[in-house]
Design an enzyme around this catalytic site. Structure first.
Site: not given
Ligand SMILES: *Cc1c(COP(=O)(O)O)cnc(C)c1O
Length: 359
Positions: A102, A172, A196
């Site tokens: 990521w 993030d 998540k």
């Molecule tokens: C799932 C995830 C993303 C991507 O998220 P989207 O909503 O699909 O754009 C980005 N960063 C992390 C750490 C993730 O777990």
């Protein structure tokens, strides 16, 4: 329907109480005769849902007054680009910490906007460890430092907040927001896709400090502009109303569990049980450095990959869903977010031991 445990990395399981409440209120929200989906986003009913959503997130994360809360669309992925487009200002560089898939995507998305300095990388360890803070090469001229507190695919998680001096720290938190207590005042910007730990896909939370607003690149469409969205309370256009409502229900559930501190305790206990089971087994291993292991995403491999198919089939049959690892790393992965009860982890541990015994 029989009882299942869903270990999907995202979209992932939601608390049953939340789904039940949504079901109860589906056709008639609190006596209004309308579904939340049918309400005007400017009407008093939805405004009250939006206000509670903002207030609850502020309360749960103890977000100081000098931070704005945005509820946007486009996922965390859209933020990979919107962050540099909004907060670089007149700086030309940004520092990124590369700890896995990521952060690598965030780096790639920032490159068209600025000179990206990769200040540290876990590549040498194949992303099984967080690079030592002492070795980070932070450029004081950078606009900010970006990192990924929990790498969902590799299963590595920062256990402390890195100190980057006066530079704004950007995180993030897509896969660990609300799973542990964090001091928001240590960050310039926090963002997270909801799917998540916070609700369904389709809404992304951005928590941004006031001094980072007003630096957007010329020509950036208003809808992507944090300052303009903040002024309009994320209602520059029609927001994802039903998703806001569902995230709101999840936040109320978090409060009912005793807040983030209580969930953190449960998450620690869940992760401990699963890692201990992996450590004690001779069939399963986890490649991640012990100090950097994620409480949310637990990858593990079988000593004989020839057993992978049988493992997944047996798991599926007994109601343990979505345990297949990400295609880039293989093996298995159990995602144990807030909504996964401790009993689900205990049942998985038992299943894994039984599979080992019989194979
Ligand atoms: C799932 C995830 C993303 C991507 O998220 P989207 O909503 O699909 O754009 C980005 N960063 C992390 C750490 C993730 O777990």
């Amino acid at each position: 329907m029989s009882k299942v445990y869903n270990f999907s990395a995202g979209p992932s399981m939601l608390p049953e109480a939340v789904l039940q409440q949504a079901q109860t209120e589906m056709l008639d929200w609190q006596g209004t005769g309308m579904s939340v989906m049918e309400m005007s986003h400017r009407g008093a009913e939805f405004m009250s849902i939006a206000k509670t959503l903002h207030d609850d997130l502020r309360e749960l994360m103890a977000i100081p007054d000098n931070y704005q809360l945005l509820f946007l669309q486009g996922g965390a992925t859209a933020q990979f680009s919107f962050i540099p487009a909004n907060i670089l200002g007149d700086k030309q560089k940004a520092c990124y910490i590369n700890t896995g898939a990521w952060s690598a995507k965030a780096i790639k998305s920032a490159q068209p906007y600025c000179d990206v300095i990769v200040s540290a990388s876990g590549e040498a360890s194949n992303f099984t460890a967080i690079p030592e803070y002492a070795d980070w090469n932070i450029d004081e001229q950078a606009a900010y430092v970006h990192y990924t507190p929990n790498e969902t695919i590799h299963g590595v998680e920062f256990q402390t907040i890195p100190d980057v001096g006066d530079l704004p720290l950007v995180a993030d938190m897509s896969s660990n927001i609300l799973s542990r207590q964090v001091d928001v005042s240590k960050f310039g910007l926090i963002y997270a896709g909801a799917q998540k730990n916070m609700g369904p896909a389709g809404v992304t939370v951005v928590i941004v400090r006031d001094d980072l607003l007003g630096k957007a690149q010329q020509g950036l469409p208003d809808i992507f502009n944090y300052e303009k969205q903040a002024k309009q309370e994320s209602m520059l256009n029609t927001p994802a109303t039903y998703n806001w409502y569902l995230v709101g229900l999840v936040l109320q559930w978090v409060k009912a569990q005793g807040g983030v501190a209580a969930l953190e305790k449960t998450n620690q206990a869940k992760a401990k049980k699963l890692y201990e089971a992996i450590e004690q087994s001779s069939l399963y291993t986890n490649p991640v450095a012990v100090a950097d292991r994620s409480r949310m995403n637990v990858p593990f491999i079988l000593a004989d990959s020839g057993l992978d198919k049988a493992f997944l089939a047996a798991a599926q049959e007994q109601g343990f869903l979505s345990l297949k690892g990400h295609r880039s790393v293989g093996g298995m992965r159990a995602s144990i977010y807030n909504a996964m009860p401790e009993s689900g982890v205990e049942a998985l541990v038992q299943f894994m031991a039984e599979f080992e015994r019989t194979h």
